[in-house]
Motif scaffolding. Structure first.
Motif, short mmCIF file in Angstrom:
data_model
loop_
_atom_site.label_atom_id
_atom_site.label_comp_id
_atom_site.label_asym_id
_atom_site.label_seq_id
_atom_site.Cartn_x
_atom_site.Cartn_y
_atom_site.Cartn_z
N GLU A 36 -5.62 -5.57 -10.61
CA GLU A 36 -5.88 -7.00 -10.78
C GLU A 36 -6.09 -7.63 -9.41
N THR A 37 -7.00 -8.59 -9.36
CA THR A 37 -7.18 -9.37 -8.13
C THR A 37 -7.45 -10.81 -8.52
N GLY A 38 -6.98 -11.72 -7.68
CA GLY A 38 -7.19 -13.14 -7.99
C GLY A 38 -6.26 -14.01 -7.17
N PRO A 39 -6.25 -15.30 -7.44
CA PRO A 39 -5.38 -16.22 -6.69
C PRO A 39 -3.91 -15.83 -6.82
N SER A 40 -3.18 -15.97 -5.73
CA SER A 40 -1.78 -15.55 -5.71
C SER A 40 -0.94 -16.28 -6.75
N LYS A 41 -1.13 -17.58 -6.84
CA LYS A 41 -0.33 -18.37 -7.78
C LYS A 41 -0.52 -17.86 -9.21
N ALA A 42 -1.77 -17.62 -9.58
CA ALA A 42 -2.06 -17.14 -10.94
C ALA A 42 -1.46 -15.76 -11.17
N PHE A 43 -1.52 -14.90 -10.15
CA PHE A 43 -0.99 -13.55 -10.30
C PHE A 43 0.51 -13.59 -10.58
N PHE A 44 1.23 -14.41 -9.86
CA PHE A 44 2.68 -14.44 -10.03
C PHE A 44 3.12 -15.22 -11.27
N GLU A 45 2.34 -16.22 -11.66
CA GLU A 45 2.75 -17.05 -12.80
C GLU A 45 2.21 -16.54 -14.12
N ALA A 46 1.03 -15.95 -14.11
CA ALA A 46 0.43 -15.49 -15.37
C ALA A 46 -0.48 -14.29 -15.13
N PRO A 47 0.11 -13.14 -14.75
CA PRO A 47 -0.73 -11.95 -14.52
C PRO A 47 -1.47 -11.55 -15.78
N ARG A 48 -2.71 -11.10 -15.62
CA ARG A 48 -3.55 -10.79 -16.77
C ARG A 48 -3.27 -9.41 -17.36
N GLU A 49 -2.94 -8.46 -16.50
CA GLU A 49 -2.83 -7.07 -16.93
C GLU A 49 -1.37 -6.67 -17.21
N GLU A 50 -1.19 -5.77 -18.17
CA GLU A 50 0.16 -5.32 -18.51
C GLU A 50 0.85 -4.66 -17.33
N ARG A 51 0.10 -3.87 -16.56
CA ARG A 51 0.70 -3.21 -15.38
C ARG A 51 1.16 -4.24 -14.36
N SER A 52 0.42 -5.31 -14.22
CA SER A 52 0.82 -6.39 -13.31
C SER A 52 2.09 -7.07 -13.83
N ARG A 53 2.13 -7.30 -15.14
CA ARG A 53 3.32 -7.95 -15.73
C ARG A 53 4.56 -7.08 -15.54
N ASP A 54 4.40 -5.77 -15.66
CA ASP A 54 5.53 -4.85 -15.43
C ASP A 54 6.02 -4.96 -13.99
N PHE A 55 5.09 -5.06 -13.07
CA PHE A 55 5.43 -5.16 -11.65
C PHE A 55 6.21 -6.45 -11.37
N ILE A 56 5.72 -7.56 -11.87
CA ILE A 56 6.39 -8.85 -11.68
C ILE A 56 7.77 -8.84 -12.33
N ARG A 57 7.84 -8.25 -13.52
CA ARG A 57 9.12 -8.18 -14.24
C ARG A 57 10.14 -7.37 -13.44
N ALA A 58 9.71 -6.26 -12.86
CA ALA A 58 10.62 -5.42 -12.07
C ALA A 58 11.13 -6.17 -10.84
N ILE A 59 10.27 -6.96 -10.23
CA ILE A 59 10.69 -7.75 -9.06
C ILE A 59 11.76 -8.75 -9.46
N ARG A 60 11.53 -9.43 -10.56
CA ARG A 60 12.51 -10.45 -11.01
C ARG A 60 13.84 -9.82 -11.37
N GLU A 61 13.78 -8.67 -12.03
CA GLU A 61 15.03 -7.99 -12.40
C GLU A 61 15.80 -7.51 -11.18
N ALA A 62 15.07 -7.07 -10.15
CA ALA A 62 15.72 -6.60 -8.93
C ALA A 62 16.44 -7.71 -8.20
N ARG A 63 15.99 -8.94 -8.41
CA ARG A 63 16.60 -10.07 -7.72
C ARG A 63 17.81 -10.62 -8.45
N GLN A 64 17.97 -10.24 -9.69
CA GLN A 64 19.08 -10.79 -10.48
C GLN A 64 20.40 -10.10 -10.16
#
Length: 248
Positions: free
Chosen positions: A220-248
């Motif tokens: 996926e490629t695109g504006p940073s804000k959109a990537f972090f707030e509403a990633p289009r691809e499932e692999r991107s969503r998994d990546f963002i989810r893993a980051i959030r879980e690591a911070r908890q």
């Protein structure tokens, strides 16, 4: 468009590391190259500066088209005059002072007179907050200070683009902020930057564009804000989810 990259492929032995990578960069863009370890991010950056030879692919830089596989030494030298590379591990000369590390590329590499090179180096070191360490040697500096000197060395060549390869990955946590602050300042000044990084706050808040890679491909490629707030691809969503879980 300052930089257009098309169809970059790279294998090591029989392992495909980069699979048909494209990227567009406008002047002043700060592009965060993200992805899990082993996704090909660093290899891609190194191919753009000919530290690795791509198997296939083209680059159009300031309107000049270069074949990434067949580029001549003259082609490479011409492109490198417009770019700078900041490495993970600083790559400073341990037997030279801060000032000498920054001026060496200007005097030995570009044939500049010592006095002019030192003035340019001083201006670059002031920008990264290291002008008070001109006579220090790398061993006398913290990792964060060494990386700031490395950034000053890059700035001194007055590049059109700076490539950063995980510039904070070799630093202790308390030193990361000082390097990111310098990079934020460069971004605000309009410097075009491609940054391979695991620093998600920097990617979200400083970069304007994300290139997300996994398994050697652009997911996926695109504006940073959109990537972090509403990633289009499932692999991107998994990546963002893993980051959030690591911070908890």
């Amino acid at each position: 468009m300052m930089l257009e990259v098309r169809g970059v492929r790279k294998s090591f032995n029989d392992q495909l590391v980069l699979d048909d990578i494209d990227l567009d960069v406008e002047k002043g863009d700060v592009v965060a190259i993200l992805g899990p370890s082993g996704s090909g991010k660093t290899t891609f950056l190194r191919c753009l500066n000919f530290l690795e030879r791509a198997d296939t692919g083209t680059m159009v830089f300031d309107g000049e088209k270069i074949n990434l596989h067949n580029a001549t030494k003259r082609d490479i030298a011409r492109i490198r005059k417009k770019t700078a590379f900041v490495f993970q591990n600083f790559n400073l000369f341990l037997n030279k002072t801060v000032l000498q590390n920054v001026t060496l590329g200007l005097t030995a590499g570009a044939g500049m007179k010592k006095e002019e090179a030192e003035q340019i180096a001083l201006e670059a070191l002031q920008k990264v907050g290291m002008a008070n360490k001109l006579e220090a040697y790398p061993i006398q500096l913290s990792g964060g200070q060494q990386q700031r000197v490395a950034i000053a060395r890059a700035l001194a060549t007055r590049p059109e683009i700076i490539y950063f390869d995980e510039p904070t990955s070799a630093l202790d946590p308390e030193l990361i902020g000082e390097v990111l602050a310098v990079m934020r300042s460069l971004a605000e000044s309009g410097m075009t930057m491609l940054v391979v990084t695991h620093e998600m706050d920097f990617a979200r808040n400083v970069s304007g564009k994300v290139l997300f890679m996994a398994d050697g491909r652009v997911v996926e490629t695109g504006p940073s804000k959109a990537f972090f707030e509403a990633p289009r691809e499932e692999r991107s969503r998994d990546f963002i989810r893993a980051i959030r879980e690591a911070r908890q």
